[in-house]
Design a protein around this motif. Structure first.
Motif, PDB file in Angstrom:
ATOM      1  N   LYS A  97       0.832  -1.200   0.000  1.00  0.00           N
ATOM      2  CA  LYS A  97       0.000   0.000   0.000  1.00  0.00           C
ATOM      3  C   LYS A  97       0.873   1.259   0.000  1.00  0.00           C
ATOM      4  CE  LYS A  97      -3.543   2.339   2.688  1.00  0.00           C
ATOM      5  NZ  LYS A  97      -4.339   2.316   3.912  1.00  0.00           N
ATOM      6  N   GLY A  98       1.970   1.241   0.755  1.00  0.00           N
ATOM      7  CA  GLY A  98       2.895   2.372   0.764  1.00  0.00           C
ATOM      8  C   GLY A  98       3.473   2.628  -0.615  1.00  0.00           C
ATOM      9  N   TYR A  99       3.843   1.553  -1.290  1.00  0.00           N
ATOM     10  CA  TYR A  99       4.380   1.667  -2.650  1.00  0.00           C
ATOM     11  C   TYR A  99       3.331   2.259  -3.588  1.00  0.00           C
ATOM     12  CZ  TYR A  99       6.025   0.171  -7.245  1.00  0.00           C
ATOM     13  OH  TYR A  99       6.409   0.142  -8.564  1.00  0.00           O
ATOM     14  N   LEU A 100       2.096   1.777  -3.479  1.00  0.00           N
ATOM     15  CA  LEU A 100       1.025   2.287  -4.339  1.00  0.00           C
ATOM     16  C   LEU A 100       0.727   3.760  -4.050  1.00  0.00           C
ATOM     17  CD1 LEU A 100      -1.409  -0.770  -4.296  1.00  0.00           C
ATOM     18  CD2 LEU A 100      -0.108   0.076  -6.260  1.00  0.00           C
ATOM     19  N   ASN A 101       0.746   4.135  -2.768  1.00  0.00           N
ATOM     20  CA  ASN A 101       0.525   5.543  -2.419  1.00  0.00           C
ATOM     21  C   ASN A 101       1.611   6.432  -3.012  1.00  0.00           C
ATOM     22  OD1 ASN A 101      -1.923   5.627  -0.996  1.00  0.00           O
ATOM     23  ND2 ASN A 101      -0.940   4.856   0.852  1.00  0.00           N
ATOM     24  N   LYS A 102       2.846   5.941  -2.974  1.00  0.00           N
ATOM     25  CA  LYS A 102       3.959   6.692  -3.550  1.00  0.00           C
ATOM     26  C   LYS A 102       3.758   6.867  -5.056  1.00  0.00           C
ATOM     27  CE  LYS A 102       8.700   5.878  -4.517  1.00  0.00           C
ATOM     28  NZ  LYS A 102       9.777   4.934  -4.400  1.00  0.00           N
ATOM     29  N   ASN A 103       3.351   5.799  -5.730  1.00  0.00           N
ATOM     30  CA  ASN A 103       3.086   5.874  -7.173  1.00  0.00           C
ATOM     31  C   ASN A 103       1.941   6.837  -7.474  1.00  0.00           C
ATOM     32  OD1 ASN A 103       5.078   4.133  -7.904  1.00  0.00           O
ATOM     33  ND2 ASN A 103       3.745   2.379  -8.239  1.00  0.00           N
ATOM     34  N   LEU A 104       0.913   6.810  -6.633  1.00  0.00           N
ATOM     35  CA  LEU A 104      -0.224   7.696  -6.839  1.00  0.00           C
ATOM     36  C   LEU A 104       0.197   9.154  -6.715  1.00  0.00           C
ATOM     37  CD1 LEU A 104      -3.280   7.978  -7.281  1.00  0.00           C
ATOM     38  CD2 LEU A 104      -3.558   7.860  -4.808  1.00  0.00           C
ATOM     39  N   LYS A 105       1.010   9.456  -5.721  1.00  0.00           N
ATOM     40  CA  LYS A 105       1.481  10.828  -5.538  1.00  0.00           C
ATOM     41  C   LYS A 105       2.336  11.267  -6.724  1.00  0.00           C
ATOM     42  CE  LYS A 105       1.055  11.317  -0.669  1.00  0.00           C
ATOM     43  NZ  LYS A 105       1.347  10.932   0.584  1.00  0.00           N
ATOM     44  N   GLU A 106       3.207  10.384  -7.193  1.00  0.00           N
ATOM     45  CA  GLU A 106       4.039  10.714  -8.346  1.00  0.00           C
ATOM     46  C   GLU A 106       3.175  10.984  -9.572  1.00  0.00           C
ATOM     47  OE1 GLU A 106       6.786   7.491  -8.863  1.00  0.00           O
ATOM     48  OE2 GLU A 106       7.976   8.058  -7.113  1.00  0.00           O
ATOM     49  N   SER A 107       2.175  10.164  -9.768  1.00  0.00           N
ATOM     50  CA  SER A 107       1.280  10.328 -10.906  1.00  0.00           C
ATOM     51  C   SER A 107       0.500  11.636 -10.795  1.00  0.00           C
ATOM     52  CB  SER A 107       0.320   9.139 -10.965  1.00  0.00           C
ATOM     53  OG  SER A 107      -0.580   9.281 -12.022  1.00  0.00           O
ATOM     54  N   GLU A 108       0.011  11.947  -9.604  1.00  0.00           N
ATOM     55  CA  GLU A 108      -0.718  13.199  -9.398  1.00  0.00           C
ATOM     56  C   GLU A 108       0.186  14.404  -9.623  1.00  0.00           C
ATOM     57  OE1 GLU A 108      -2.277  12.755  -5.460  1.00  0.00           O
ATOM     58  OE2 GLU A 108      -4.052  11.667  -6.160  1.00  0.00           O
ATOM     59  N   ASN A 109       1.425  14.328  -9.157  1.00  0.00           N
ATOM     60  CA  ASN A 109       2.369  15.426  -9.367  1.00  0.00           C
ATOM     61  C   ASN A 109       2.666  15.618 -10.855  1.00  0.00           C
ATOM     62  OD1 ASN A 109       2.559  16.077  -6.663  1.00  0.00           O
ATOM     63  ND2 ASN A 109       4.357  14.789  -6.314  1.00  0.00           N
ATOM     64  N   ALA A 110       2.826  14.528 -11.581  1.00  0.00           N
ATOM     65  CA  ALA A 110       3.093  14.624 -13.019  1.00  0.00           C
ATOM     66  C   ALA A 110       1.902  15.268 -13.724  1.00  0.00           C
ATOM     67  CB  ALA A 110       3.354  13.238 -13.597  1.00  0.00           C
ATOM     68  N   LEU A 111       0.707  14.886 -13.309  1.00  0.00           N
ATOM     69  CA  LEU A 111      -0.494  15.472 -13.907  1.00  0.00           C
ATOM     70  C   LEU A 111      -0.597  16.960 -13.557  1.00  0.00           C
ATOM     71  CD1 LEU A 111      -2.936  14.727 -15.589  1.00  0.00           C
ATOM     72  CD2 LEU A 111      -4.140  14.148 -13.495  1.00  0.00           C
ATOM     73  N   ARG A 112      -0.278  17.296 -12.330  1.00  0.00           N
ATOM     74  CA  ARG A 112      -0.308  18.690 -11.885  1.00  0.00           C
ATOM     75  C   ARG A 112       0.688  19.534 -12.689  1.00  0.00           C
ATOM     76  NH1 ARG A 112       0.282  17.668  -6.688  1.00  0.00           N
ATOM     77  NH2 ARG A 112      -1.916  17.217  -6.451  1.00  0.00           N
ATOM     78  N   GLU A 113       1.893  18.989 -12.890  1.00  0.00           N
ATOM     79  CA  GLU A 113       2.905  19.694 -13.670  1.00  0.00           C
ATOM     80  C   GLU A 113       2.432  19.909 -15.104  1.00  0.00           C
ATOM     81  OE1 GLU A 113       6.634  17.625 -13.463  1.00  0.00           O
ATOM     82  OE2 GLU A 113       6.727  17.818 -11.279  1.00  0.00           O
TER      83      GLU A 113
END
Length: 121
Positions: A97-113
């Motif tokens: 779950k920690g790994y998935l949360n990290k991936n989700l944050k990275e994906s959200e940041n990429a989308l935000r950028e």
């Protein structure tokens, strides 16, 4: 110049899809964690009840559609094993779950950028 907006739209769609997919996986992992907690709690409660039972109490283990007479020590050992396996499963799922949360944050940041670059362009 006309290809760039199309490319950004495709990347945006992929990022959004990845975010949704990751969020779905996180929910599934949460459900698995909850199930493992319930199994572990059930095994621990059953362990306490069996341990309190008298020495002359007959204990049966469910095997498929039948019940087999087992010794108290065997039942207690099996219940300990179930509780331990449940704890191990929970630990593995928590790290997943920690790994998935990290991936989700990275994906959200990429989308935000991507959205920020689109606003400035």
């Amino acid at each position: 110049a006309t290809v760039e907006p199309l490319f950004k739209a495709v990347v945006s769609t992929q990022s959004t899809g990845k975010s949704v997919e990751t969020a779905t996986k996180i929910k599934a992992v949460d459900n698995q964690i909850e199930q493992s907690k319930n199994r572990g709690k059930h095994a621990e409660l059953t362990y306490m009840e069996v341990k309190q039972s008298g020495g002359d109490t007959k204990l049966y283990e469910s095997v498929g559609r039948m019940f087999v007479l087992e010794t108290k020590d065997t039942i207690l050992e099996q219940l300990k094993d179930r509780a331990a396996k449940s704890r191990e499963t929970i630990q593995k799922l928590e790290s997943q779950k920690g790994y998935l949360n990290k991936n989700l944050k990275e994906s959200e940041n990429a989308l935000r950028e991507l959205v920020e670059t689109k606003k400035t362009a």
